[in-house]
Scaffold this active site. Structure first.
Site, mmCIF file in Angstrom:
data_model
loop_
_atom_site.group_PDB
_atom_site.id
_atom_site.type_symbol
_atom_site.label_atom_id
_atom_site.label_comp_id
_atom_site.label_asym_id
_atom_site.label_seq_id
_atom_site.Cartn_x
_atom_site.Cartn_y
_atom_site.Cartn_z
ATOM 1 N N LYS A 286 0.816 -1.257 -0.131
ATOM 2 C CA LYS A 286 -0.113 -0.027 -0.131
ATOM 3 C C LYS A 286 0.761 1.307 0.159
ATOM 4 O O LYS A 286 2.131 1.061 0.442
ATOM 5 C CB LYS A 286 -0.805 0.010 1.287
ATOM 6 N N ARG B 48 -10.623 -0.092 14.096
ATOM 7 C CA ARG B 48 -10.593 0.849 13.008
ATOM 8 C C ARG B 48 -11.528 0.146 11.972
ATOM 9 O O ARG B 48 -12.646 0.838 11.762
ATOM 10 C CB ARG B 48 -8.908 0.724 12.244
ATOM 11 N N TYR C 121 13.974 32.313 5.616
ATOM 12 C CA TYR C 121 13.057 32.843 5.802
ATOM 13 C C TYR C 121 12.798 33.421 7.324
ATOM 14 O O TYR C 121 13.243 32.508 8.156
ATOM 15 C CB TYR C 121 11.553 32.189 5.720
ATOM 16 N N MET D 172 9.869 25.268 0.800
ATOM 17 C CA MET D 172 9.351 24.264 -0.062
ATOM 18 C C MET D 172 10.096 23.384 -1.014
ATOM 19 O O MET D 172 9.806 22.305 -0.874
ATOM 20 C CB MET D 172 8.213 25.067 -1.006
HETATM 21 C C1 LIG Z 1 -0.195 -1.948 6.753
HETATM 22 C C2 LIG Z 1 -0.743 -3.380 7.223
HETATM 23 C C3 LIG Z 1 0.210 -4.214 7.622
HETATM 24 C C4 LIG Z 1 1.691 -4.227 7.600
HETATM 25 O O1 LIG Z 1 2.038 -3.623 8.724
HETATM 26 P P1 LIG Z 1 3.706 -3.616 8.775
HETATM 27 O O2 LIG Z 1 3.718 -3.083 10.437
HETATM 28 O O3 LIG Z 1 4.106 -2.392 8.092
HETATM 29 O O4 LIG Z 1 4.317 -4.938 8.918
HETATM 30 C C5 LIG Z 1 -0.437 -5.433 8.102
HETATM 31 N N1 LIG Z 1 -1.797 -5.494 8.019
HETATM 32 C C6 LIG Z 1 -2.676 -4.581 7.824
HETATM 33 C C7 LIG Z 1 -4.045 -4.856 8.067
HETATM 34 C C8 LIG Z 1 -2.086 -3.357 7.343
HETATM 35 O O5 LIG Z 1 -2.956 -2.306 7.189
#
Ligand SMILES: *Cc1c(COP(=O)(O)O)cnc(C)c1O
Length: 818
Positions: A489, A586, A713, A762
């Site tokens: 992801k 969640r 700045y 930036m």
């Molecule tokens: C992102 C995620 C993981 C991976 O977690 P890490 O700590 O990066 O290994 C595992 N399970 C779910 C549901 C996630 O969203």
């Protein structure tokens, strides 16, 4: 043909193996350990190595691709490999080494063996450059120096060779003797001994002792007393040591060393005379490696004059295969430093691994000094290109052009690099992968330059070997049936999209997971075929999900019902994943919904539950272990309850990265690895994983400030004593947080950590480089293995995940493979 051929019955004898031979006369020329890089399947002997959990899975692939000779440990495989020759041994790796050792013993040739902590590959390549005009040399491809790489290197020896140069490396005690038996060196070369790869040893003394075992019985060892420390053990039976040193008496005693105009002038005492040489490098490591080569040549009887003439012409070694974005949506793999058949095979494998575009073009120069006659050589090259699915060959040089008719794919030939560059504007390159591979003298870096987009001066370099090694590490922590879901992801935690997914697919991860449908669609469009879970499957995206055969995570009754409504009766057994909430709060089904969930599941056949899972909230934190145990228990109980209404067995999983090592009893059927792939795991000691990402930027300008002047700045960066500042091309829009302003953030410039002065802007920020020799165009390292993301994250109160994923898309990613 010069390649040595064995027949199956001979191999059985050498290995002393039990066999099931279908064709005892089957010819064997190639050894393979990886089904993904076969050169000539029919003539390959495949070793199903157990170190890789999936060695046997790969054996099945190899069988499919035409391999009919296998070395196995377990006796259970015969029925799946009809018509094959099978050799059963107790230890597959030892069998590979035994066969290579046998091959080596049938040749009586001078063999240089190189080991050390650093510089093995460079010294090997340079000795090759220095000696190639006098010998027909066989050498290790790339940095093949492992328990597997060494036998594969040695297997390449042919009767034409009169010199071998092999490197060998060890990562833990008691590994070298096996390699020494395979290599049987006559000359030994010890390179720099430092702290690299020390994890597997009690101390540096043990590490050195292990390395020295390579040199047992050599007639000459080239080494520095600075690294040897104590006298060599007698049982090594080394006849003669040729020593070199910059600080103490030695056969080659370096008296003086000075950089001049990009080169290093060296003067030394040798046989009571002063001799000199000029090395075309200035950095410390290269100079040391050059001296080691110098000593080796002298020990072999070369005169100081010949040494000087040859050392001066050494050229840098491109050890990396880099994948870059090219013009017109092309991907360019840059290997413009060398051309020989074995490194060409490796580069083509990399091109196939990074299967980014269906069309593959190779730009290849003449292959010099192969030791074979040209016709033989180009027949071999043509077969290789055919085997590795090259669609188009652009051959550059008179020799390759002379054998144009050997090549069955689309071709174009040019006499020289200049001729190609002249024709370039009229040629078409679009949406294809282009491998640029040329011998040094063809200057192919000019070709890479016209094919690649100008690289933005801030780049995130991704080391694909390190990523594979991290995956392999976690694999070694799992039982053999446990599957792996790789979390890609957020652009693979900022590291890329299908470049990473391709690697994971290639390495046989079982599932991928992304956060949003778009990410999954992009992977499918990039040619990723493996199952992909989408964690937030928004209602509006169901159509795209089904169209691209993505697998939604269903996390509530509402999403489940909507998805079923969407599927209607058009689908049967559509793969989905169920998420249970065991404490994260969640996403996920609450326990009160479970009865209704079971009820729905028992009534529909539109979906099939591929997996059922939950997420730990604090798998890395000992203070919450009680809570983790509760979560794992709840997951076990609730998931079994859900399973009770199914007549099949979905996979169950709850572990993320840091749970893998900390909660080995909770692996269930699969683990989900995210940040660990990229080199971070709070549950592990530093050094257990490899650093994957390095962020680099460039100095644009250097200024000298007077006392009392300020930087940036709001006059935030006051310089009461004045000094020197360097402006670099990275700012908060690139993901370099404003929190790094005013001395909080540091970068590595000229090997020194220097602080940020004033606020981060930036697109830029300023560094205090007072007292350092820095000029525009120099590199500044934002993070690497020494200046770690973890430390950076800690300095602004965040976690490595955020640092990585914040790096903006305008920062170019460059992928490399060593
Ligand atoms: C992102 C995620 C993981 C991976 O977690 P890490 O700590 O990066 O290994 C595992 N399970 C779910 C549901 C996630 O969203």
């Amino acid at each position: 043909m010069s390649k040595v051929t064995y027949v199956a019955r001979q191999i059985a004898e050498v290995l002393d193996a039990e066999t099931a031979l279908f064709d005892p006369e089957a010819k064997i020329q190639y050894l393979a350990t990886d089904s993904r890089s076969l050169t000539d399947p029919a003539r390959s002997l495949f070793f199903a190595l157990e170190a890789l959990r999936d060695g046997h899975e790969f054996a099945a692939d190899a069988y499919q691709r035409g391999v009919r000779n296998f070395v196995f440990r377990a006796r259970t495989h015969a029925n799946k490999f009809a018509g094959a020759n099978i050799f059963y041994v107790d230890d597959v790796r030892a069998a590979l080494q035994k066969l290579a050792a046998f091959h080596r013993r049938s040749f009586n040739l001078e063999t240089i063996a190189i080991t050390g902590s650093n510089g093995k590959t460079i010294v090997k390549e340079w000795l090759y450059q220095l000696l190639v005009e006098d010998f027909n040399i066989v050498r290790s491809p790339k940095s093949f120096n492992s328990q597997i790489g060494v036998p594969l290197s040695v297997w390449q020896i042919t009767p034409e060779n009169d010199l071998a140069i092999f490197e060998a490396g060890v990562s833990k005690a008691n590994e070298m003797t096996a390699l020494a038996n395979v290599v049987r060196p006559t000359i030994g070369v010890l390179t720099n001994i430092g702290d690299a790869h020390s994890e597997g040893f009690a101390d540096n003394k043990e590490k050195l002792a292990e390395k020295l075992k390579l040199f047992k019985g050599v007639k000459c060892l080239i080494a520095s007393p600075d690294y040897l420390q104590s006298p060599l053990p007698d049982d090594l039976a080394i006849e003669n040591i040729f020593t070199w040193s910059m600080t103490r008496p030695a056969d080659l005693r370096i008296m003086f060393s000075e950089p001049i105009e990009g080169r290093t002038y060296l003067r030394a005492l040798y046989q009571e005379k002063e001799i000199e040489c000029l090395l075309p490098f200035v950095d410390h490591g290269s100079v040391e490696n050059g001296i080691i080569c110098w000593a080796t040549l002298l020990s072999m009887g070369y005169t100081p004059e010949v040494c000087d003439a040859r050392l001066e012409k050494l050229s840098p070694i491109g050890m990396r295969l880099e994948l870059k974005n090219g013009i017109n949506q092309c991907s360019v793999i840059d290997d413009s430093y060398s051309a020989d058949v074995s490194s060409l095979a490796i580069a083509l494998d990399f091109m196939n691994l990074q299967n980014q575009h269906p069309r593959r073009t190779l730009i290849l120069s003449d292959i010099p000094q192969s030791g074979k006659n040209d016709a033989e050589l180009y027949v071999e090259v043509a077969a290789l290109l055919h085997n590795k699915n090259v669609n188009r060959l652009i051959g550059i040089g008179p020799q390759i052009s002379a054998f144009a008719e050997f090549f069955s794919m689309e071709t174009a030939f040019f006499d020289s690099t200049e001729a190609f560059l002249e024709a370039f504007p009229g040629m078409h390159f679009s949406e294809e992968t282009i491998l640029v591979k040329g011998a040094r003298r063809f200057g192919f870096e000019r070709i890479s330059k016209v094919l690649t987009q100008k690289v933005h001066d801030t780049v995130l370099e991704i080391n694909l070997n390190a990523l594979s090694a991290n995956l392999q590490f976690y694999r070694s922590q799992l039982d053999s049936g446990t599957k792996i879901m790789a979390m890609v992801k957020a652009f693979s935690y900022g590291s890329g999209t299908f470049e990473i997914a391709n690697l994971l697919q290639f390495n046989k991860a079982d599932y991928l997971a992304v956060a949003y449908t778009d990410e999954g669609v992009a992977l499918r469009k990039g040619g990723i075929k493996m199952p992909i879970m989408v964690m937030s499957p928004e209602f509006a995206a169901f159509e795209a999900i089904v169209q691209h055969r993505l697998e939604p995570e269903l996390y509530s009754l509402e999403v489940l019902n909507n998805f079923l409504l969407f599927l209607g009766n058009r689908h049967k057994d559509y793969p989905v994943h169920l998420k249970l909430d065991t404490g994260m709060h969640r996403l996920g089904f609450d326990e009160k919904d479970i009865n209704e969930l079971k009820d729905i599941l028992s009534k529909t056949d539109a979906i099939k539950v591929t997996s059922i899972f939950s997420h730990l909230v604090a798998s890395d934190a000992a203070e919450h272990d009680g809570f983790s145990i509760k979560q794992i228990e709840a997951f076990n109980r609730i998931s079994l309850d859900v399973l009770s209404v199914l007549d099949y067995m979905p996979l169950r999983h709850i572990c993320n990265t840091s749970a893998i090592v900390r909660w080995p009893d909770a692996h269930f059927d699969m683990v989900r690895i995210g940040i660990g792939l990229y080199g971070f795991d709070a549950a592990l000691a530093a050094g257990a994983l490899q650093t994957v990402a390095v962020l680099k930027t460039t100095v644009t300008q250097v200024k000298t400030l007077q006392p009392g002047e300020s930087v940036g700045y709001s006059r935030a960066g006051m310089m009461p004593d004045g000094g020197q500042i360097a402006t670099v091309k990275i700012g908060y829009a690139d993901g370099y947080s404003r929190a790094f302003g005013n001395g909080v953030g540091k970068m590595l410039v000229a090997g020194q950590l220097v602080p940020v002065v004033g606020s981060v802007c930036m697109d830029m920020c300023m560094l205090d480089v007072t007292g350092l020799k820095v000029s525009a165009g120099d590199t500044a390292i934002v993070f690497n293995d020494q200046h770690s993301i973890s430390a950076l994250a800690a300095s602004i109160g965040t976690i490595p995940y955020e640092i990585l994923t914040n790096i903006s898309q305008r920062v170019k990613r460059v992928y490399f493979y060593e």
